[in-house]
Design a protein around this motif. Structure first.
Motif, PDB file in Angstrom:
ATOM      1  N   ARG A 179       0.836  -1.206   0.000  1.00  0.00           N
ATOM      2  CA  ARG A 179       0.000   0.000   0.000  1.00  0.00           C
ATOM      3  C   ARG A 179       0.872   1.259   0.000  1.00  0.00           C
ATOM      4  NH1 ARG A 179      -5.654   0.384  -0.095  1.00  0.00           N
ATOM      5  NH2 ARG A 179      -5.633   1.639   1.798  1.00  0.00           N
ATOM      6  N   ARG A 180       0.330   2.310  -0.642  1.00  0.00           N
ATOM      7  CA  ARG A 180       1.201   3.457  -0.923  1.00  0.00           C
ATOM      8  C   ARG A 180       1.609   4.232   0.308  1.00  0.00           C
ATOM      9  NH1 ARG A 180      -2.312   6.126  -5.465  1.00  0.00           N
ATOM     10  NH2 ARG A 180      -2.215   3.938  -6.017  1.00  0.00           N
ATOM     11  N   SER A 234       0.695  -8.282  -2.151  1.00  0.00           N
ATOM     12  CA  SER A 234       0.445  -6.844  -2.157  1.00  0.00           C
ATOM     13  C   SER A 234       1.571  -6.081  -2.856  1.00  0.00           C
ATOM     14  CB  SER A 234       0.286  -6.367  -0.707  1.00  0.00           C
ATOM     15  OG  SER A 234       0.242  -4.972  -0.636  1.00  0.00           O
ATOM     16  N   PHE A 237       1.177  -6.768  -6.724  1.00  0.00           N
ATOM     17  CA  PHE A 237       0.029  -6.212  -7.448  1.00  0.00           C
ATOM     18  C   PHE A 237      -0.081  -4.694  -7.313  1.00  0.00           C
ATOM     19  CE2 PHE A 237      -1.400 -10.664  -7.378  1.00  0.00           C
ATOM     20  CZ  PHE A 237      -1.670 -10.813  -8.730  1.00  0.00           C
ATOM     21  N   GLU A 238       0.505  -4.115  -6.286  1.00  0.00           N
ATOM     22  CA  GLU A 238       0.520  -2.653  -6.184  1.00  0.00           C
ATOM     23  C   GLU A 238       1.549  -2.036  -7.122  1.00  0.00           C
ATOM     24  OE1 GLU A 238      -1.317  -0.590  -4.266  1.00  0.00           O
ATOM     25  OE2 GLU A 238      -2.226  -1.857  -2.725  1.00  0.00           O
TER      26      GLU A 238
END
Lengths: 363, 362
Positions: A179-180, A234, A237-238
């Motif tokens: 996650r960013r 994660s 795919f991010e």
């Protein structure tokens, strides 16, 4: 063939076994008070008056104590004394390098400023009481990663010391690692050539499963393999690996799950790629380029041929598997006994030394 | 009340030889479709308030995975929502019989009365519109699994209907299913000789990973294997099969290529820590081989067919895999070409039908 790396030495009276690199070696705090000398007056007062506070009920208690035979003569907890560790493990096991991983409470603090202060203290403690004691130690930068601003500041402060080789995440950050929120940390790592790793356990309050809290420690101890697969999924795919040329290292999660995760990610991607058009490659290609795993706890199939078949499943990816002992924890893997099968010397050389030497630039 | 009509009772048990499809979704098309089976209170609530029924986020409606191309469509009805559609697409295409898996998201309902009412309605709908009309199909009970006592009551109410062979539970739950809070539900399942169908998805409100919510459905899809692994760990460790030795679990849409690696780790941890759970007297892998079955989709196959054969070998059982199409969902791999073609004829026959016949006592 005996491989002797720079800095390793033979022990009198024992046959010299090939040098190894230990990718999960714990330097332990006997208690939080070990960090007091490294805290500012403001945070020392805070620690003494308010104490450390993580998510209440957000951790499964560790049932098993550390190896009793690793306890230093002082009587403090096993793994708390660098000189004793050298005598008890580094020398007799012919360890060329041990990558230190200090499990500590900084990243789980609800008070983010206090978490960052603790992280700084942990890193100062590592320099003074470990890295400066023996040249065979390499270290992991502890950061309070739930506060990326504070974490980046700590990385910038620490990165000049090349004995720090990677940045530490727990097993279960508050959000999946791709996650960013965490991207500024990866950007800083890329800037300084540091790797990112996730060590099993430790959370900001989340259970070890994607379906609530288990009842027994056995479940807690089987779970990290599921947690780290969610992290790899994660990160892939991010698109983290397209944006930042970092390597991700999985620590204390075993490794036999990696091939089936690649098959599953690739098959899901083929069906659902319209959702993630930012990806340039198949998921398994990102794994091949960026994901590493240390061995402990080594998977032990009940038939030796399954272990050999598993190595076939890995193919080239087996160059990403690195030995780890988890010293001095109870489920320590002994370098001489961890492998459940006899492997050819060339493969053992990769697992015990070459793969880690290449990743961490430890020639 | 007689649970089923004499004609259908006579026909049941006459599933011919051949393939059994162990995972066919029958979809509740809308809350309105259940109106004949709901009380006036719930019909009015659904008509007059903003409450419209179950949430359904397990399968994004338009995603390529949710509906495969070529599915028979009925005018104004979602895919797989009428018996005629499933006859045309499954039963008329060489499949001898199958297990309906009505994955109706009553676990999304926080209002317990709604969860109970809609579960009952869904089961009565299944009896009237599916099981009473088609003897080649068997059904799965819809239960409010978030309320284990109420789930047990619903199993008690309709579990004796001979058309029902399974209770469907979403793999994502509030607490792992081994937890004692679920005890009454599993006691009822065991007492009625039903199978636990553990299915992909669920709406417990907690994240599907041990590290929070992922951004993309494709991640959730991949991560679901980990949730299945955690449920397997929980059910065995917490003693569910020691308590209910006849209980069987069918993992539906879990994939299976992750199972060998998971069991190597699980067996090792059991050897290390078994004194903490002394009721677990055999290696976990022995429990899995005895109590777990798994449908073949998604195949998640390695590229090298030999590795596929090796993986099936590592399950150490020819009784675990069951053919299941997961209709009307889309999967890329064809079980015939990518799996069964590599197995011995005897093993392939078990996967095509025998294992399901034994499990569901068809």
């Amino acid at each position: 063939m005996v491989v002797t790396a720079p800095g390793s030495r033979a022990v009198a009276g024992r046959p010299v076994r090939p040098a190894l690199i230990d990718c999960d070696h714990h330097n332990e705090l006997d208690s939080d008070a070990d960090l007091y000398p490294y805290l500012s007056a403001r945070w020392l007062a805070h620690a003494k008056s308010h104490g450390l506070r993580g998510a209440a009920g957000g951790m499964y208690p560790r049932f098993m104590p550390h190896r009793e035979d690793a306890r230093p003569p002082s009587g403090r907890k096993s793994g708390t004394d660098a000189r004793h560790t050298v005598r008890h493990f580094i020398e007799p096991q012919n360890v060329a390098y041990a990558v230190l991983i200090p499990l500590n409470p900084s990243a789980s603090q609800l008070n983010l400023d206090f978490g960052s202060a603790l992280a700084t203290a942990v890193n100062d403690w590592q320099v003074a009481e470990w890295l400066d004691v023996d040249s065979r130690f390499r270290a992991s930068i502890t950061v309070a990663f739930e506060d990326p601003v504070g974490a980046v500041a700590e990385i910038e402060h620490r990165a000049r010391d090349k004995r720090f080789v990677q940045v530490q995440f727990s097993g279960r950050p508050q959000e999946p690692m791709g996650r960013r929120k965490y991207w500024p940390i990866y950007e800083a790592c890329a800037r300084h050539g540091l790797h990112v790793f996730s060590h099993a356990f430790g959370s900001y309050g989340q259970p070890i499963t994607g379906t609530g809290w288990p009842s027994y420690y056995v479940e807690e101890h089987v779970g990290p393999a599921q947690a780290v697969q969610a992290q790899v999924t994660s990160l892939v795919f991010e698109g983290v690996f397209d944006r930042f040329p970092i390597k991700f290292v999985s620590v204390e999660n075993g490794f036999a799950w990696l091939p089936s995760l690649c098959w599953r990610m690739d098959s899901a991607y083929r069906l659902l790629k319209s959702e993630v058009p930012h990806l340039k490659h198949e998921p398994s290609e990102y794994v091949r380029g960026h994901v590493y795993a240390s061995t402990q706890p080594m998977e032990e199939p009940n038939r030796p041929r399954y272990f050999h078949k598993m190595i076939e499943q890995f193919g080239d990816l087996f160059d990403h598997i690195m030995f780890a002992s988890d010293y001095p924890h109870w489920d320590y893997d002994d370098p001489d006994q961890a492998l459940p099968v006899n492997l050819p010397h060339a493969i053992q050389q990769k697992i015990y030394f070459d793969n880690a030497a290449r990743l961490y630039n430890l020639a | 009340m007689s649970l089923e009509s004499p004609a259908i009772a006579a026909a049941r048990g006459k599933i011919g030889p051949g393939t059994i499809d162990a995972e066919i979704h029958n979809v509740v098309p809308s809350s309105e479709a259940l109106f004949p089976y709901l009380t006036r209170h719930w019909r009015e609530t659904i008509t007059q308030t903003l409450f419209k029924g179950v949430a359904d986020a397990s399968f994004p409606r338009g995603a390529p995975t949710t509906t495969r191309p070529g599915v028979t469509r009925a005018e104004g009805q979602p895919a797989a929502s009428t018996l005629d559609q499933i006859k045309a697409d499954i039963l008329d295409r060489g499949v001898a019989g199958g297990i309906l898996t009505c994955f109706y998201a009553v676990d999304s309902l926080r209002n317990p009365d709604a969860a109970i009412a809609l579960s009952r309605a869904a089961n009565d709908w299944q009896i009237a519109e599916w099981l009473e009309k088609e003897p080649r199909l068997r059904g799965s009970l819809v239960v409010p699994s978030q309320l284990p006592r109420e789930a047990a009551r619903e199993i008690e109410r309709v579990g004796d209907h001979p058309g029902f062979v399974q209770v469907l539970l979403p793999v994502r739950s509030h607490l792992p299913y081994g937890n004692r809070i679920h005890h009454e539900m599993f006691e009822a399942i065991a007492r009625k000789h039903l199978v636990v169908g553990l299915h992909f998805g669920g709406h417990p409100g907690n994240p599907p990973t041990p590290s929070g919510w992922p951004s993309y459905f494709v991640e959730e899809y991949v991560d679901m294997a980990g949730v299945f692994a955690s449920q397997m760990t929980s059910m065995i460790t917490e003693g569910l099969f020691d308590e209910f030795p006849a209980l069987h679990v069918a993992m539906l849409e879990s994939g299976f290529t992750w199972i060998p690696a998971h069991l190597w780790r699980f067996d090792k941890e059991w050897r290390n820590l078994r004194r903490l759970v002394p009721w677990v007297r055999r290696p976990p892998s022995a429990y899995v081989r005895e109590h777990f079955r798994v449908t073949v989709q998604p195949l998640d196959a390695p590229r090298d067919p030999q590795q596929m054969v090796d993986l099936v070998d590592q399950l150490e059982s020819e009784e675990m895999l069951m053919y299941g199409s997961d209709y009307p969902h889309l999967h890329l791999r064809d079980p015939e070409a990518d799996l069964l073609a590599y197995l011995t004829p005897g093993h392939a026959a078990r996967v095509r039908g025998d294992n399901a016949r034994t499990l569901y006592r068809l």
